[in-house]
Motif scaffolding. Structure first.
Motif, PDB file in Angstrom:
ATOM      1  N   ARG A  81       0.782  -1.144   0.019  1.00 39.09           N
ATOM      2  CA  ARG A  81       0.075  -0.191   0.238  1.00 39.09           C
ATOM      3  C   ARG A  81       0.872   1.353  -0.065  1.00 39.09           C
ATOM      4  N   VAL A  99      -0.256   3.285  -3.238  1.00 41.51           N
ATOM      5  CA  VAL A  99      -0.853   4.432  -3.052  1.00 41.51           C
ATOM      6  C   VAL A  99      -0.221   5.903  -2.900  1.00 41.51           C
ATOM      7  N   HIS A 100       0.980   5.446  -1.999  1.00 37.90           N
ATOM      8  CA  HIS A 100       1.816   6.920  -1.592  1.00 37.90           C
ATOM      9  C   HIS A 100       2.837   7.292  -2.462  1.00 37.90           C
ATOM     10  N   ARG A 146       1.649   7.131  -6.533  1.00 31.59           N
ATOM     11  CA  ARG A 146       0.565   7.986  -7.063  1.00 31.59           C
ATOM     12  C   ARG A 146       1.475   9.420  -7.320  1.00 31.59           C
TER      13      ARG A 146
END
Lengths: 307, 353
Positions: free
Chosen positions: A218, A222-223, A226
């Motif tokens: 994740r 996600v971080h 992105r």
């Protein structure tokens, strides 16, 4: 945002007119299209003058341009010298080039981002250095070399593919040409992704994400991704315009009858209507792709707002 | 929530009913070094401290004293490599976290031990809304749905007194003021009601009036949830109001520990004394402000003996030769001063000077 888009669209008008006018001049600087029309035969002066008058080529340049643009806005791009409508040529060529572009851009995204992520996460290790060397090789070799080499080995020696793409040019036939076309840009995407990943790996917010107890997967998707993909996406956007018009070499090698192929023939045979028509559309594609990139940038990065 | 606390209890409350008195977190003889191109930088050289539930430990020191690195080692967010924990133990509820699996440690992070970072603007993800970043805690650790997570994020924002939380939950970090951003950081650390919060200079990036508000909020919430708090700071003013005890760090070692009031009245280490004297005071207006002379040591070449000796007004030959251990500090007549220690060969003289 809406006002920004309108302003940008209005700005496109002078840019569009300016570039098409330049192309218009350039095409006529290439040589006399009427002479080219007759090929090896040399017609007498009276026939030449009559032909020029028939095509409106005896009028001053600016008048020809205005007439042409007027026709373009009614959807009439003129007639190629073989009697085919230019719009008809476009209708055949653009779908093929769009397919080729889609294949190339997909290859760029999958392999470019994938390799970049791998290299960035394993900075300084073997995976990183090998990616670096690979991209360096790809960047250094011109497209026509990789194109002819792949064609020779895959099609002629090993007979895995057909040396020439059929007139239908379906997706499966376009995979190898897609790789050739994507090549250099793929290497850039790889490097851009890698740099961006390495930079963002050091960012404070990534440390926060780890400190929050998020699973590694994740944290990365996600971080890290992105944020790291913002410059990559904008690069891909400009690439879209480039790929659409820049497939000249690849399309020639694999005999793909797309935009580049038509442009090549048009220039070779001084077929001015074809060249000007195709380039006009390409200019539009470029302008729209650029607008798309700028708008996408604001969507991806909330810190950027257009008023 | 109950499901989460159960697992923590099972592992820690095994001891003979001493869980209430045993410290929440114990750092024992921790050594951290960084392997750089120029050599090995010894950032932490044998730090020992502990925090109990509801207690606030202030870790004080200049930049480069190893206070943040210790915190990162506790959190497990040290960059390794180049960092390396070469020695020591970090016990959380009696279990050594350095021996745990990566997955076990991840579950402690955010849920049992949370951290507040210094600069909230860079510590929050710029492209994700604050609501998303707050809600992520519930989604990952508690399996909450998007909707539940958002509701809890709004609740949290209300909890740290962010006005119009419901309207602002979708805003991005750059749309908040510095103080509000730091509140969001605090909310994020607080989300799962952890047992321990590490606040790494939580007010350094804020202006003075906001600093006081944020510290007040932090102290209030800590008191309410009975959390342990490690407050890392270089601001002695902040410490006096909130902390229960203080550990002063210098060159990767703890040079003095004491309950908070004692240290202001009677410091037992020349470095602490120097720090206290360099605070501007109203009753000494017009006089030149005292400053500790010299620079903090280069961690690649820490001076032999006491690391502070080149800057110390009291330095003798022994200070250049022997590393002073952390002496228990007592009164002149030998009465013990609980919780006090000083790593100075001349602690007695300093205490009475």
């Amino acid at each position: 945002m809406g006002r920004y888009v309108i302003r940008r669209l209005l700005q496109m008008v002078p840019v569009f007119l300016g570039t098409t006018f330049l192309i218009f001049i350039m095409v006529y600087a290439l040589g006399d299209p009427v002479l080219a029309f007759f090929g090896d035969r040399t017609p007498d002066d009276a026939t030449l003058a009559a032909k020029r008058h028939e095509l409106g080529l005896d009028k001053p340049m600016w008048e020809q341009y205005v007439t042409y643009m007027g026709n373009v806005f009614t959807g009439d791009f003129g007639t190629a010298f073989n009697g085919q409508k230019v719009t008809e040529l476009m209708g055949h060529a653009f779908p093929i080039t769009i397919r080729l572009t889609l294949v190339a851009i997909t290859i760029e995204i999958v392999f470019g981002v994938g390799l970049g992520l791998l290299a960035g996460l394993r900075r300084g290790r073997i995976a990183d250095s090998s990616t670096l060397i690979f991209t360096l090789i790809v960047i250094s070799i011109p497209t026509f070399v990789t194109g002819y080499l792949l064609q020779y080995f895959l099609a002629v020696e090993w007979k895995v593919i057909d040396p020439a793409v059929s007139a239908d040019a379906n997706f499966s036939e376009l995979i190898v040409p897609g790789f050739v076309l994507a090549g250099v840009s793929l290497a850039y995407v790889t490097r851009l992704t890698r740099t961006s990943i390495v930079e963002n790996l050091r960012a404070d917010y990534l440390r926060t994400a780890v400190a929050k107890g998020l699973p590694r997967r994740r944290v990365i998707t996600v971080h890290l991704l992105r944020n790291s993909l913002i410059p990559v996406v904008t690069h891909l956007g400009t690439d879209l315009g480039l790929l659409m018009g820049g497939a000249l070499v690849t399309e020639r090698i694999f005999n793909i009858q797309g935009v580049g192929f038509q442009l090549w023939n048009g220039v070779l045979r001084q077929n001015s209507q074809t060249v000007v028509g195709f380039v006009t559309i390409l200019v539009l594609i470029f302008l729209l792709a650029n607008l798309l990139v700028d708008l996408l940038y604001a969507v991806l990065d909330p810190r950027i707002r257009y008023a | 929530m109950s499901m989460l606390t159960k697992t923590g209890d099972a592992s820690s409350r095994g001891g003979a009913g001493e869980s209430s008195t045993a410290p929440l977190l114990e750092v024992r003889d921790l050594h951290v070094e960084f392997h750089t191109r120029d050599g090995v930088a010894k950032a932490v050289n044998g730090v020992t401290y502990d925090v109990s539930a509801g207690e606030t430990l202030a870790v004080l020191g200049e930049s480069g004293s190893g206070k943040s690195v210790t915190a990162q080692a506790i959190m497990g967010i040290l960059d390794m490599p180049p960092g390396k924990i070469s020695q020591g133990e970090i016990l959380f509820r009696g279990r050594d976290m350095l021996r745990m699996s990566g997955e076990e440690r991840r579950k402690i992070r955010g849920q049992k031990i949370a951290m507040i970072f210094q600069d909230a603007l860079s510590a929050l993800n710029p492209v994700l809304s604050v609501g998303y970043q707050l809600g992520e805690m519930f989604r990952v650790h508690q399996g909450a749905s998007r909707k539940e997570a958002k509701a809890k994020a709004i609740e949290l924002m209300d909890r740290v007194r962010i006005p119009a939380a419901r309207q602002r939950v979708g805003d991005f970090p750059h749309q908040f003021s510095g103080g509000m951003r730091q509140r969001i950081m605090i909310a994020m650390a607080l989300a799962l009601e952890p047992d321990l919060i590490i606040a790494d200079e939580p007010t350094t990036a804020l202006d003075v009036t906001v600093q006081a508000q944020v510290m007040e909020l932090l102290a209030e919430l800590q008191n309410e949830y009975q959390m342990g708090l490690i407050l890392i700071t270089h601001d002695l003013g902040v410490v006096a109001d909130v902390a229960d005890k203080i550990a002063v760090m210098y060159a990767g070692r703890i040079v003095e520990t004491a309950p908070v009031q004692d240290i202001y009245r009677r410091p037992a280490h020349p470095y602490t004394k120097g720090l206290l004297e360099s605070i501007p005071r109203l009753d000494r207006k017009g006089q030149e402000l005292y400053a500790i002379k010299g620079l903090p040591p280069n961690l690649l070449h820490i001076p032999p003996g006491c690391a502070f000796n080149p800057r110390c007004p009291r330095a003798q030959d022994v200070c250049r030769a022997d590393v002073p251990p952390l002496h228990p500090v007592t009164e002149q007549d030998g009465t013990e001063l609980p919780g006090r220690g000083s790593a100075c060969h001349f602690w007695k003289e300093t205490l009475d000077a």
